[in-house]
Design an enzyme around this catalytic site. Structure first.
Site, PDB file in Angstrom:
ATOM      1  N   GLU A  69      31.264  -5.982 113.433  1.00  0.00           N
ATOM      2  CA  GLU A  69      29.912  -5.680 112.946  1.00  0.00           C
ATOM      3  C   GLU A  69      29.649  -6.399 111.619  1.00  0.00           C
ATOM      4  O   GLU A  69      30.163  -6.014 110.581  1.00  0.00           O
ATOM      5  CB  GLU A  69      29.785  -4.170 112.761  1.00  0.00           C
ATOM      6  N   HIS A 127      25.793  -3.322 114.588  1.00  0.00           N
ATOM      7  CA  HIS A 127      26.963  -2.605 115.127  1.00  0.00           C
ATOM      8  C   HIS A 127      27.306  -3.142 116.527  1.00  0.00           C
ATOM      9  O   HIS A 127      27.252  -2.415 117.523  1.00  0.00           O
ATOM     10  CB  HIS A 127      26.611  -1.113 115.198  1.00  0.00           C
TER      11      HIS A 127
HETATM   12  O1  TA6 Z   1      31.500   1.085 113.108  1.00  0.00           O
HETATM   13  C1  TA6 Z   1      32.356   2.001 112.661  1.00  0.00           C
HETATM   14  C2  TA6 Z   1      31.766   3.395 112.671  1.00  0.00           C
HETATM   15  O2  TA6 Z   1      31.202   3.706 111.425  1.00  0.00           O
HETATM   16  C3  TA6 Z   1      32.885   4.341 113.074  1.00  0.00           C
HETATM   17  O3  TA6 Z   1      33.294   5.116 111.974  1.00  0.00           O
HETATM   18  C4  TA6 Z   1      32.273   5.169 114.206  1.00  0.00           C
HETATM   19  O4  TA6 Z   1      31.633   6.292 113.680  1.00  0.00           O
HETATM   20  C5  TA6 Z   1      31.302   4.163 114.806  1.00  0.00           C
HETATM   21  O5  TA6 Z   1      30.715   3.543 113.661  1.00  0.00           O
HETATM   22  C6  TA6 Z   1      30.319   4.714 115.802  1.00  0.00           C
HETATM   23  O6  TA6 Z   1      29.362   5.498 115.167  1.00  0.00           O
HETATM   24  P1  TA6 Z   1      28.235   6.226 116.104  1.00  0.00           P
HETATM   25  O7  TA6 Z   1      27.362   6.954 115.148  1.00  0.00           O
HETATM   26  O8  TA6 Z   1      27.520   5.126 116.852  1.00  0.00           O
HETATM   27  O9  TA6 Z   1      29.023   7.085 117.068  1.00  0.00           O
END
Ligand code: TA6
Length: 252
Positions: free
Chosen positions: A218, A113
């Site tokens: 990501e 991520h």
């Molecule tokens: O990367 C996309 C995602 O799935 C978004 O939907 C948003 O939720 C982001 O990840 C961040 O997630 P987090 O749990 O780190 O706040």
């Protein structure tokens, strides 16, 4: 890194490259969003630690997460997840291995991520996704296709691009920087996310205006799970590089 990132180990850091495993988002059986790896304590597997616990090998570190009582309660599978970071002159290479140490086949989704710093999200273009199919997480993951040659950010973007090319370029146009994200063929997909202002304000570990200064690209396997036979190992790698000169973007 967000100015409000939480470092107590209870929450994934809002920056860097949080590890989504054994699932991306809610695409798996684990209750916690993005699985448990990003909130788990890894061990340093290679290189010597000096008395202050700093890894003495100059440009490489390998970290390992093994199944334990906690992970087995959330995901009843024996595994070893290893990630190796190798610093390069213009960037970083990341190698991942997932070993199924159990006696039965296991399925998982995964992603890195990664948060990329940019000067101004309204002057960022992501190249290499033209005509690629994606799931729009802002509209119940409905399937769409990237119409514009360059993905831009007029607002919140939260998309799972499926079976993307293995090279994606982030053009930080306000600075003239270009970041090449390249991934191995085992990483089929790429998620692109920016929360924009409302979601940034609703995110406690993100400054209200900090959405302007990052984009998440990501690399992962999100659209279809990896199916790993007993005792088998899945491997993946990616690289993030700052390009010296502006690339010939049209050829992407
Ligand atoms: O990367 C996309 C995602 O799935 C978004 O939907 C948003 O939720 C982001 O990840 C961040 O997630 P987090 O749990 O780190 O706040």
């Amino acid at each position: 890194m967000s100015s409000k990132a939480v470092f107590d180990g209870k929450k994934a850091l809002r920056g860097g490259a949080p590890i989504c495993f054994p699932q991306f988002s809610d695409l798996g059986p684990v209750a916690s969003q993005h699985g448990f790896a990003r909130n788990s304590k890894f061990e340093v597997a290679e290189g010597e630690l000096d008395p202050s616990g700093v890894n003495k090998s100059h440009n490489i570190v390998k970290l390992v997460l093994r199944h334990n009582d906690e992970t087995l309660k959330m995901w009843p599978h024996e595994f070893m997840y290893s990630i190796t970071f190798t610093l390069k002159d213009q960037g970083i290479e990341i190698d991942v291995e997932v070993m199924n140490q159990g006696q039965c086949e296991v399925e998982f989704t995964t992603a890195l991520h990664t948060y990329f710093a940019v000067k101004d999200i309204t002057q960022v273009g992501v190249h290499g996704l033209h005509a690629v199919q994606y799931l729009d997480s802002l509209q119940g993951r409905v399937t769409k296709r990237q119409q514009d040659e360059v993905l831009r950010f007029p607002g919140e973007v939260d998309r799972i691009y499926l079976n993307t090319p293995n090279e994606i370029i982030i053009a930080d146009e306000a600075t003239g920087r270009h970041i090449l994200v390249s991934k191995a063929a085992t990483l089929f997909d790429a998620v692109v996310w920016n929360p924009w202002v409302e979601k940034a304000r609703a995110t406690s570990d993100l400054g209200d205006e900090e959405y302007k200064n990052f984009v998440c690209v990501e690399v992962g396997r999100c659209g279809s799970p990896i199916v790993l036979p007993a005792q088998a190992t899945w491997k993946a790698s990616c690289k993030f590089e700052a390009l010296e000169a502006p690339p010939a973007l049209a050829c992407l």
